[in-house]
Every structure is written in structure tokens, then in C-alpha cells.
Design a protein around this motif. Structure first.
Motif, PDB file in Angstrom:
ATOM      1  N   UNK A 153       6.538  -1.852  -1.024  1.00  0.00           N
ATOM      2  CA  UNK A 153       5.110  -1.729  -1.348  1.00  0.00           C
ATOM      3  C   UNK A 153       4.844  -2.025  -2.813  1.00  0.00           C
ATOM      4  N   UNK A 154       5.664  -1.459  -3.701  1.00  0.00           N
ATOM      5  CA  UNK A 154       5.453  -1.641  -5.146  1.00  0.00           C
ATOM      6  C   UNK A 154       5.776  -3.066  -5.590  1.00  0.00           C
ATOM      7  N   UNK A 155       6.756  -3.686  -4.930  1.00  0.00           N
ATOM      8  CA  UNK A 155       7.148  -5.045  -5.305  1.00  0.00           C
ATOM      9  C   UNK A 155       6.138  -6.102  -4.956  1.00  0.00           C
ATOM     10  N   UNK A 156       5.164  -5.744  -4.103  1.00  0.00           N
ATOM     11  CA  UNK A 156       4.146  -6.710  -3.707  1.00  0.00           C
ATOM     12  C   UNK A 156       2.832  -6.525  -4.427  1.00  0.00           C
ATOM     13  N   UNK A 157       2.810  -5.686  -5.489  1.00  0.00           N
ATOM     14  CA  UNK A 157       1.569  -5.472  -6.237  1.00  0.00           C
ATOM     15  C   UNK A 157       1.875  -5.365  -7.735  1.00  0.00           C
ATOM     16  N   UNK A 158       0.884  -4.963  -8.506  1.00  0.00           N
ATOM     17  CA  UNK A 158       0.949  -5.102  -9.961  1.00  0.00           C
ATOM     18  C   UNK A 158       2.025  -4.245 -10.630  1.00  0.00           C
ATOM     19  N   UNK A 159       2.420  -3.115 -10.026  1.00  0.00           N
ATOM     20  CA  UNK A 159       3.499  -2.323 -10.621  1.00  0.00           C
ATOM     21  C   UNK A 159       4.778  -3.160 -10.688  1.00  0.00           C
ATOM     22  N   UNK A 160       5.090  -3.815  -9.587  1.00  0.00           N
ATOM     23  CA  UNK A 160       6.254  -4.699  -9.569  1.00  0.00           C
ATOM     24  C   UNK A 160       6.089  -5.892 -10.485  1.00  0.00           C
ATOM     25  N   UNK A 189       0.856  -1.195   0.000  1.00  0.00           N
ATOM     26  CA  UNK A 189       0.000   0.000   0.000  1.00  0.00           C
ATOM     27  C   UNK A 189       0.891   1.243   0.000  1.00  0.00           C
ATOM     28  N   UNK A 190       0.400   2.397  -0.457  1.00  0.00           N
ATOM     29  CA  UNK A 190       1.246   3.583  -0.577  1.00  0.00           C
ATOM     30  C   UNK A 190       1.363   4.427   0.690  1.00  0.00           C
ATOM     31  N   UNK A 240      -2.261   1.050 -15.580  1.00  0.00           N
ATOM     32  CA  UNK A 240      -3.660   1.435 -15.401  1.00  0.00           C
ATOM     33  C   UNK A 240      -3.730   2.746 -14.622  1.00  0.00           C
ATOM     34  N   UNK A 241      -4.892   3.333 -14.605  1.00  0.00           N
ATOM     35  CA  UNK A 241      -5.093   4.554 -13.831  1.00  0.00           C
ATOM     36  C   UNK A 241      -4.836   4.304 -12.344  1.00  0.00           C
ATOM     37  N   UNK A 242      -5.264   3.124 -11.874  1.00  0.00           N
ATOM     38  CA  UNK A 242      -5.077   2.783 -10.460  1.00  0.00           C
ATOM     39  C   UNK A 242      -3.588   2.670 -10.125  1.00  0.00           C
ATOM     40  N   UNK A 243      -2.817   2.073 -11.043  1.00  0.00           N
ATOM     41  CA  UNK A 243      -1.377   1.924 -10.803  1.00  0.00           C
ATOM     42  C   UNK A 243      -0.674   3.280 -10.803  1.00  0.00           C
ATOM     43  N   UNK A 284       1.384   4.945  -7.754  1.00  0.00           N
ATOM     44  CA  UNK A 284       2.733   5.467  -7.895  1.00  0.00           C
ATOM     45  C   UNK A 284       2.861   6.897  -7.403  1.00  0.00           C
ATOM     46  N   UNK A 285       1.885   7.729  -7.747  1.00  0.00           N
ATOM     47  CA  UNK A 285       1.910   9.130  -7.302  1.00  0.00           C
ATOM     48  C   UNK A 285       1.740   9.233  -5.790  1.00  0.00           C
ATOM     49  N   UNK A 286       0.964   8.341  -5.217  1.00  0.00           N
ATOM     50  CA  UNK A 286       0.790   8.333  -3.764  1.00  0.00           C
ATOM     51  C   UNK A 286       2.097   7.963  -3.060  1.00  0.00           C
ATOM     52  N   UNK A 287       2.840   7.029  -3.668  1.00  0.00           N
ATOM     53  CA  UNK A 287       4.162   6.675  -3.133  1.00  0.00           C
ATOM     54  C   UNK A 287       5.081   7.891  -3.183  1.00  0.00           C
TER      55      UNK A 287
END
Length: 475
Positions: free
Chosen positions: A414-421, A114-115, A342-345, A349-352
Motif C-alpha cells: 500500500x505504501x509503495x504505491x503512493x507518496x510515502x513510498x 490504501x490503508x 504531509x498531514x495526510x501522509x 501511516x497511522x492508519x496502516x
């Protein structure tokens, strides 16, 4: 004269690597990665949740080795006297193309996917360098090549190397010593990053050592004159290091971590321990600095009237760049094109970025052009450097976190545990598999990669910076 020859040589080879198209075998390996994608994501997420640190990666190593075995690769576990190191091979004869997989985590940066900063498990480790993605992507590429060999579409051997303890101890040095790259023609590697590029930059050489001071304990109030303080020696030593920083090369770095400075306030400490690290882009610059910092430990011991001991942990070389290989990788990245988010991704990223005080620009998904190789790059160190001085190495960097994200931090975890990673991992697997296809299909490319390797290495004799077996029990 040598530099002029190298420039002419690089120009000639770069002009000879012609434009590529997405051939049939490349389509096949891309399809293979897609076929295995969900399993690769499960493997990555499993390693992400396990978050095992150096030489403790028993479950993470097993997850990767088991999947390699399930897919027909011959697995040898516990290589180079390290329980979590392994190889997975398929095929026979030349060429032999190896690919690296890392899987160790960093202590103390556990984080939920999560961010907003919140540990998954308080005080636990986390994958702040994306190694959960690293091992899974490389194994996906190796399996794709294995399937091509099995179908008779290419000939040779693919060799996946499961390499533990990159963040601490640098296990690849012992794996090099064990001869695990002796039969390899070209090595492929990648690293998670914040942009997509064929990586033609070097890294920093490094050496790690432990200094221990031994004094005499005494009551800190009633008879401190009977004590000889090990912590006094430690403080004098760190003061010397800090003053010395002004007088080393601007490219060099000195770090230390106090591991034991005494236990209670009312005892003159008879023992103190410090971990010291010296770095520079050039090993030949780093080594004299290392020797001087060792001498300073003796001086600190003399001033505090204590004994001391210096123990080498390990050292690693800077990465030997191979631009010929970089150009091959670059063309495959351009064939693949950018990652689509995606928009969600993008929002994630911006929240991070907001949470870490960075400009909220989102993800960098474009394919960056091949950069000039810098003489003295900044950045970190990697034991891939030692591999690169023994066999030509082609390296890749792929986006798995938003631009500007602090590395080795909760934000990368956080990013490595979701779709961005996950997207970066899949992209890396495809690019590496495509590059291996080029090497298997065109032996002349391998020869060009090897020729550059010989020119860049010159008459340098590789000397591993280790003293004894891997420090398995030192965690």
C-alpha cells in the motif's frame, strides 16, 4: 590479533573521512534526481502495478532498461542467461562504480494503495518489499552520475545492474558467476525500510534445496499394503526437521514449504515434494546444518520405504559489511536531512499501523546515527551478500513505510504505491548519487573502502552455491 587489527584499522579510517559540504557536483545530482522525479515515480508505479514475480519481470525490466537507454546509457539485456537481467553503463575507464536495481514482487499480496486491506487483483502478487521503488531509485542515481560524466565534471564509469528474482532463486549469484562485477571498484545498494540509515549490518546466509520422494501409488482403502507413500516420507521428514530445531544454534533458522503432498485422499501418494531453507548469520555455521538436514531426508525415505532426490536451488552468503563506505553514506544522509511528510501522509501511516496492530506513531523520518555492527544480526537474507564478497558494497536503508509495519505484507504494498513510498525512493536516489560523487571525486576513499573489504574478507575464498543454470522455467 586479527580483530584488534581490524578495530585499529577502522578507527584510523573513520577519523580520516573529514566533514563534507554540499559541493557543486552534489547539488547537480540532487537537481538531476528532482528533474527526473516525476518519471521515476511513473516507472515505480508502473512496476508496482505490474507486480511481476521472479524471472517473470519482463515488462518491469523493460520499463527500467528503456528509460536507461532513453537517457544515454548503453543497455545490454538478457545478461547471465536471464532474460530479465540487464546492465546499463556510461563512461569509460576507472573508477567503475556499480549500483543495484531490483524489481521482482512477492506472490499473493496484491493490495490497493490504501490503508485498509483490499487486493488490487485477487490472488495476484504485490511489492511487499518495495522493489518497485528499489529499481527506480537506483536508476535515478545512475542517470544523475551519467549526466555528470557527460558534462566532464567527473571521470570514470557508472554501471547500473538490473537484478531479477531476489525474492526467490537469488539471481545475483548467477550474475556474479557471469563476471558482471569483475571490473567494478565499489558497489552501491539500498533497500526500502522503516527508517533512514547507512546500513552497516550483515544479513543471514541461506541455502535452498528441494527434496522429492518417490513411492508406489495404490488404493488407499482396498489395498494400501501395495502402496509406498511418498507423503509418509514427507511427514516423517518434516517431523525430523521440527525436532531438530531445538538442537541448532539460536542464530540459525529452518523453514520449509510443502509443494506437493498428494492429490486426492483415496490414493496412496507416489510423489511428494518439499522446499527447504536453512539460514544463519555465518555461512560456516549454516553449511553443517544443511548437511545434516539432507541426511534426514535419507532417513525419512528409509522409514517410508521410498526413493528420494535432493536438488540444490541456490544459496547465498551473508553480507560483508563495509563501515568505511557506511560512514561516507552517513555523512550524505546528514547533508540531505530528514524526509518531511504531509498531514495526510502521517494519517495514512497511522492508519496502516492501526490496521496491522502496531502503535500509531506515524513515520520515522529522522536520520539515524551509524550503528555498531552486530556479530549475529537477525532479519532476512539477500543475494547482495554474494556481490559483497566479490566487491566492496555500500548499503543504505530509507523509510518507505511507517514504523513497525510488517514486511512482505499488504501494508508495505500500500505504501509503495503512493507518496510515502515515492518520497523514500527520491531520498534514496539522492543519497546514493551523492555517495557516488564522493567516490568519483576522491580515489583515496575508494582505496580505503577496498582496504576494509580485504581485511574483512581475509583468506575466505568465495564459492557460489549454485548447481547449473538459472531455474528460469521453474515458476
Amino acid at each position: 590479533m586479527k580483530k584488534i587489527f581490524l578495530l585499529l584499522f577502522l578507527f584510523s579510517i573513520s577519523s580520516n573521512i573529514g566533514a563534507q559540504k554540499l559541493g557543486k557536483n552534489k547539488q547537480v545530482v540532487i537537481a538531476s534526481v528532482e528533474k527526473h522525479k516525476e518519471n521515476l515515480i511513473k516507472i515505480s508505479d508502473s512496476i508496482w502495478a505490474l507486480a511481476e514475480t521472479a524471472f517473470n519481470e519482463s515488462k518491469s525490466s523493460k520499463v527500467l532498461a528503456d528509460y536507461a537507454e532513453e537517457n544515454g546509457l548503453a543497455v545490454t539485456r538478457g545478461v547471465a542467461d536471464m532474460p530479465t537481467a540487464f546492465t546499463a553503463t556510461y563512461g569509460s575507464g576507472k573508477p567503475v562504480i556499480s549500483i543495484l536495481g531490483e524489481f521482482d514482487a512477492l506472490p499473493g499480496i496484491s493490495q490497493k494503495a490504501q490503508p485498509a486491506k483490499e487486493p488490487l487483483k485477487a490472488g495476484a502478487a504485490g511489492h511487499g518489499c518495495g522493489h518497485n521503488l528499489f529499481g527506480a531509485a537506483s536508476l535515478g542515481a545512475a542517470i544523475a552520475i551519467k549526466e555528470l560524466i557527460a558534462e566532464g565534471k567527473i571521470k570514470g564509469t557508472v554501471k547500473f545492474l538490473g537484478t531479477p528474482a531476489e525474492e526467490k532463486y537469488f539471481a545475483k549469484v548467477w550474475m556474479v558467476e557471469a563476471g558482471l562485477w569483475n571490473d567494478v571498484d565499489v558497489n552501491i545498494s539500498w533497500h526500502p525500510g522503516a527508517e533512514i540509515e547507512a546500513d552497516v549490518q550483515s544479513s543471514l546466509s541461506l541455502i535452498d534445496f528441494i527434496v522429492e520422494f518417490y513411492g508406489q501409488a495404490a488404493h488407499a482403502s482396498s489395498d494400501p499394503w501395495n502402496g509406498r507413500s511418498a507423503s509418509d516420507a514427507l511427514e516423517l521428514y518434516t517431523t525430523g526437521i521440527n525436532y531438530y530445531r531445538e538442537h541448532i544454534k539460536p542464530t540459525s533458522r529452518l523453514h520449509y514449504h510443502i509443494q506437493d503432498g498428494g492429490q486426492v485422499v483415496n490414493v496412496v501418494p507416489d510423489y511428494a515434494k518439499i522446499w527447504v531453507r536453512v539460514r544463519d548469520p555465518k555461512r560456516k555455521v549454516m553449511l553443517p546444518t544443511y548437511e545434516h538436514v539432507k541426511k534426514m531426508a535419507e532417513g525419512a525415505a528409509i522409514m517410508a520405504n521410498v526413493d528420494y532426490k535432493i536438488s540444490l536451488v541456490s544459496g547465498i552468503y551473508e553480507t560483508l559489511v563495509n563501515r568505511t563506505g557506511g560512514e561516507i553514506m552517513q555523512k550524505n544522509l546528514e547533508l540531505l536531512g530528514p524526509i518531511t511528510y504531509t498531514e495526510e501522509e502521517t494519517t495514512f501511516g497511522k492508519a496502516i499501523q492501526k490496521a496491522t496492530g502496531k502503535p500509531e506513531i506515524g513515520m520515522d523520518s529522522k536520520i539515524h546515527q551509524l550503528k555498531e555492527t552486530e556479530e549475529n544480526p537477525g532479519g532476512g537474507s539477500t543475494d547482495v551478500g554474494d556481490v559483497s564478497w566479490n566487491v566492496p558494497n555500500i548499503n543504505l536503508r530509507v523509510t518507505v513505510a511507517p514504523k513497525g509495519t510488517p514486511w512482505h505484507s499488504w501494508a508495505v504494498v500500500a505504501c509503495g504505491g503512493m507518496s510515502i513510498g515515492h518520497k523514500g525512493m527520491v531520498h534514496a536516489a539522492k543519497a546514493m548519487a551523492m555517495t557516488m560523487v564522493d567516490l568519483f571525486e576522491n580515489p583515496k576513499l575508494i582505496e580505503k573502502v577496498k582496504e576494509e573489504f580485504k581485511v574483512r574478507k581475509g583468506d575466505e575464498k568465495y564459492e557460489p552455491m549454485i548447481d547449473g543454470p538459472p531455474p528460469i522455467g521453474n515458476n
